[in-house]
Design an enzyme around this catalytic site. Structure first.
Site, mmCIF file in Angstrom:
data_model
loop_
_atom_site.group_PDB
_atom_site.id
_atom_site.type_symbol
_atom_site.label_atom_id
_atom_site.label_comp_id
_atom_site.label_asym_id
_atom_site.label_seq_id
_atom_site.Cartn_x
_atom_site.Cartn_y
_atom_site.Cartn_z
ATOM 1 N N SER A 1 4.953 9.196 36.315
ATOM 2 C CA SER A 1 6.026 9.472 36.758
ATOM 3 C C SER A 1 5.803 9.950 37.973
ATOM 4 O O SER A 1 6.143 11.644 39.197
ATOM 5 C CB SER A 1 6.517 11.195 35.875
ATOM 6 O OG SER A 1 7.818 11.644 35.895
ATOM 7 N N MET A 2 6.543 8.861 38.855
ATOM 8 C CA MET A 2 6.079 9.302 40.474
ATOM 9 C C MET A 2 7.368 10.762 40.470
ATOM 10 O O MET A 2 6.611 11.126 41.818
ATOM 11 C CB MET A 2 5.156 8.552 41.280
ATOM 12 C CG MET A 2 3.993 7.510 40.520
ATOM 13 S SD MET A 2 2.125 8.621 40.215
ATOM 14 C CE MET A 2 2.894 8.194 41.808
ATOM 15 N N GLY A 3 8.240 9.719 40.401
ATOM 16 C CA GLY A 3 9.525 10.355 40.913
ATOM 17 C C GLY A 3 9.379 9.933 42.776
ATOM 18 O O GLY A 3 9.952 10.035 43.094
ATOM 19 N N LEU A 4 9.362 8.552 43.244
ATOM 20 C CA LEU A 4 9.694 7.865 44.160
ATOM 21 C C LEU A 4 9.340 8.037 45.698
ATOM 22 O O LEU A 4 9.823 8.520 46.291
ATOM 23 C CB LEU A 4 11.236 7.767 44.183
ATOM 24 C CG LEU A 4 12.075 6.437 44.332
ATOM 25 C CD1 LEU A 4 11.249 5.867 44.747
ATOM 26 C CD2 LEU A 4 13.174 6.439 44.137
ATOM 27 N N LYS B 1 6.654 0.033 49.137
ATOM 28 C CA LYS B 1 6.523 1.024 47.354
ATOM 29 C C LYS B 1 8.300 1.082 47.505
ATOM 30 O O LYS B 1 9.482 0.738 49.171
ATOM 31 C CB LYS B 1 6.400 2.476 47.884
ATOM 32 C CG LYS B 1 6.802 3.401 46.847
ATOM 33 C CD LYS B 1 6.342 4.025 45.769
ATOM 34 C CE LYS B 1 6.686 4.436 45.165
ATOM 35 N NZ LYS B 1 6.757 4.509 43.655
ATOM 36 N N GLY C 1 4.097 -7.120 34.213
ATOM 37 C CA GLY C 1 3.558 -5.850 33.359
ATOM 38 C C GLY C 1 2.198 -6.489 32.173
ATOM 39 O O GLY C 1 2.241 -7.600 31.940
ATOM 40 N N GLY C 2 1.128 -5.817 32.779
ATOM 41 C CA GLY C 2 0.073 -5.953 31.569
ATOM 42 C C GLY C 2 -0.810 -7.419 32.255
ATOM 43 O O GLY C 2 -2.139 -7.549 31.888
ATOM 44 N N CYS D 1 14.107 2.854 38.446
ATOM 45 C CA CYS D 1 13.215 3.497 38.282
ATOM 46 C C CYS D 1 13.115 4.524 37.152
ATOM 47 O O CYS D 1 14.795 4.954 36.874
ATOM 48 C CB CYS D 1 13.210 3.939 39.907
ATOM 49 S SG CYS D 1 11.865 6.230 39.494
ATOM 50 N N ASN E 1 9.801 -3.814 34.956
ATOM 51 C CA ASN E 1 9.844 -1.981 35.345
ATOM 52 C C ASN E 1 8.793 -1.989 34.654
ATOM 53 O O ASN E 1 9.011 -2.351 32.676
ATOM 54 C CB ASN E 1 11.081 -1.811 36.150
ATOM 55 C CG ASN E 1 10.400 -0.693 37.188
ATOM 56 O OD1 ASN E 1 8.727 -0.237 37.154
ATOM 57 N ND2 ASN E 1 11.070 -0.737 37.965
ATOM 58 N N SER E 2 8.000 -0.674 34.605
ATOM 59 C CA SER E 2 7.261 0.099 33.463
ATOM 60 C C SER E 2 8.430 0.291 32.477
ATOM 61 O O SER E 2 9.738 0.413 32.363
ATOM 62 C CB SER E 2 6.981 1.449 34.003
ATOM 63 O OG SER E 2 7.779 1.560 34.887
HETATM 64 O O1 RRO Z 1 7.929 5.828 41.710
HETATM 65 C C1 RRO Z 1 7.766 5.993 39.986
HETATM 66 O O2 RRO Z 1 8.550 6.771 40.094
HETATM 67 C C2 RRO Z 1 8.249 4.715 40.069
HETATM 68 C C3 RRO Z 1 9.434 3.266 40.396
HETATM 69 BR BR1 RRO Z 1 10.798 4.316 41.522
HETATM 70 C C4 RRO Z 1 9.623 3.066 39.291
HETATM 71 O O3 RRO Z 1 10.357 1.445 39.509
HETATM 72 N N1 RRO Z 1 8.876 2.532 38.522
HETATM 73 C C5 RRO Z 1 8.110 3.812 38.110
HETATM 74 O O4 RRO Z 1 7.342 3.252 36.567
HETATM 75 N N2 RRO Z 1 7.999 4.748 39.160
#
Ligand code: RRO
Length: 311
Positions: free
Chosen positions: A69-72, A44, A248-249, A129, A192-193
């Site tokens: 929206s994990m927020g690292l 991670k 991606g996908g 991110c 990335n997303s």
């Molecule tokens: O942790 C997240 O919210 C997150 C990260 Br760091 C990222 O690079 N891409 C993502 O989709 N979520």
């Protein structure tokens, strides 16, 4: 037939491994990836200090993909330094750290530290991110990216890659390619997303995740054409010694085949790893092998980047 891939002397038995993010925060989660057929263990994205991340619910999936929206949330970089020798000794496959410091100095400090961890194979620097309230994605600012990459390259003694956000305009691809070619990282990971998408629950008339008013990074099927386009465009624009990792996908061996045709050296699986679990890696590799047999290819080099364009 061989499926092996090499990126700056790091050897992967096949091109399919996990994306940074899904179920790779704790040592237990990383052990699950280690035991699977994933060809590497990507940890991670980490910061200087441990983080709990954004409030829940912060992940949701539907039939086409996911929003997060994990927020690292992460254990802090030092923990990943401790996990690395354990993972390497147990599973004997490449271990990759993902770095997402809050500022240049954090990234420099973390990458300096990871450069001292003998068992660590590679570093992926996250420029993309989308989920930190008030923080722009650095990959959308070519000058800021230039400055950051220059600072970390000076202290990095491991193979280094950049996790890029999706680009949508050829001018932006060209601006970023110029910066990347100047610094020649060993690889870039596209993509990335898709940042700041929105999924709505119609019955509840409500967002499906809580942070940032429901906006979040979109993964899964929703992303695949954008991810393929980013792999292809950077394959056209980057120096040939910079490998491209597709993300991606991806959920089948045919998807993997398509990404390699577009120019990818390897691929990462995120949303579909969460949906299917660790069997996704073995299944995709078997399906890729099947496709290659049908096409009479005996190595990935024979078809990497050879996508035909209708004249
Ligand atoms: O942790 C997240 O919210 C997150 C990260 Br760091 C990222 O690079 N891409 C993502 O989709 N979520």
């Amino acid at each position: 037939m061989t499926l092996s891939v090499e990126i700056n002397k790091v050897k992967f038995p096949h091109p399919v491994f996990n994306a940074a993010g899904p179920k790779d925060v704790t040592l237990d989660e990383l052990m699950v990836i280690g035991r699977s057929q994933s060809s590497a263990i990507l940890m991670k994205s980490c910061t200087l200090e441990p983080r709990d991340g954004n409030p829940e619910p912060r992940y949701y999936e539907d039939e086409f993909g996911s929003i997060n929206s994990m927020g690292l949330p992460n254990k802090g970089y030092q923990e990943y330094g401790k996990y690395t020798p354990i993972l390497k000794a147990t599973f004997k496959k490449p271990v990759i750290a993902s770095v997402s410091g809050m500022k240049i100095e954090d990234n420099v400090k973390i990458i300096k530290f990871f450069s001292t961890i003998q068992e660590l194979d590679m570093i992926e620097l996250n420029l993309s991110c989308p989920n930190l309230p008030g923080k722009p994605q650095i990959g959308y600012d070519a000058d800021a990216s230039d400055k950051l990459i220059r600072s970390v390259k000076d202290v990095c003694s491991k193979p280094l890659g950049l996790k890029l956000p999706p680009y949508f305009d050829f001018v932006h691809f060209e601006q970023m390619a110029k910066v990347i070619n100047k610094h020649t990282p060993d690889f870039v990971t596209c993509i990335n997303s898709l940042g700041n998408g929105l999924i709505i629950d119609a019955m509840k008339e409500e967002t499906v995740i809580k942070p940032k008013g429901g906006f979040g990074g979109i993964g899964g099927d929703y992303c695949k054409p954008t991810a393929l386009a980013n792999v292809r465009k950077f394959y056209e624009l980057l120096n040939k010694d910079i490998a491209i990792i597709g993300c991606g996908g991806i959920k089948s061996g045919i998807d993997v085949f398509e990404f390699i045709l577009a120019g990818a050296s390897a691929v990462q699986i995120g949303t579909h790893y969460l949906k299917e679990g660790p069997s996704v890696f073995e299944r995709c590799v078997k399906e890729l092998e099947h496709m290659m047999k049908k096409k009479k290819y005996s190595s990935l080099d024979e078809f990497r980047g050879t996508l035909k364009v209708i004249e």
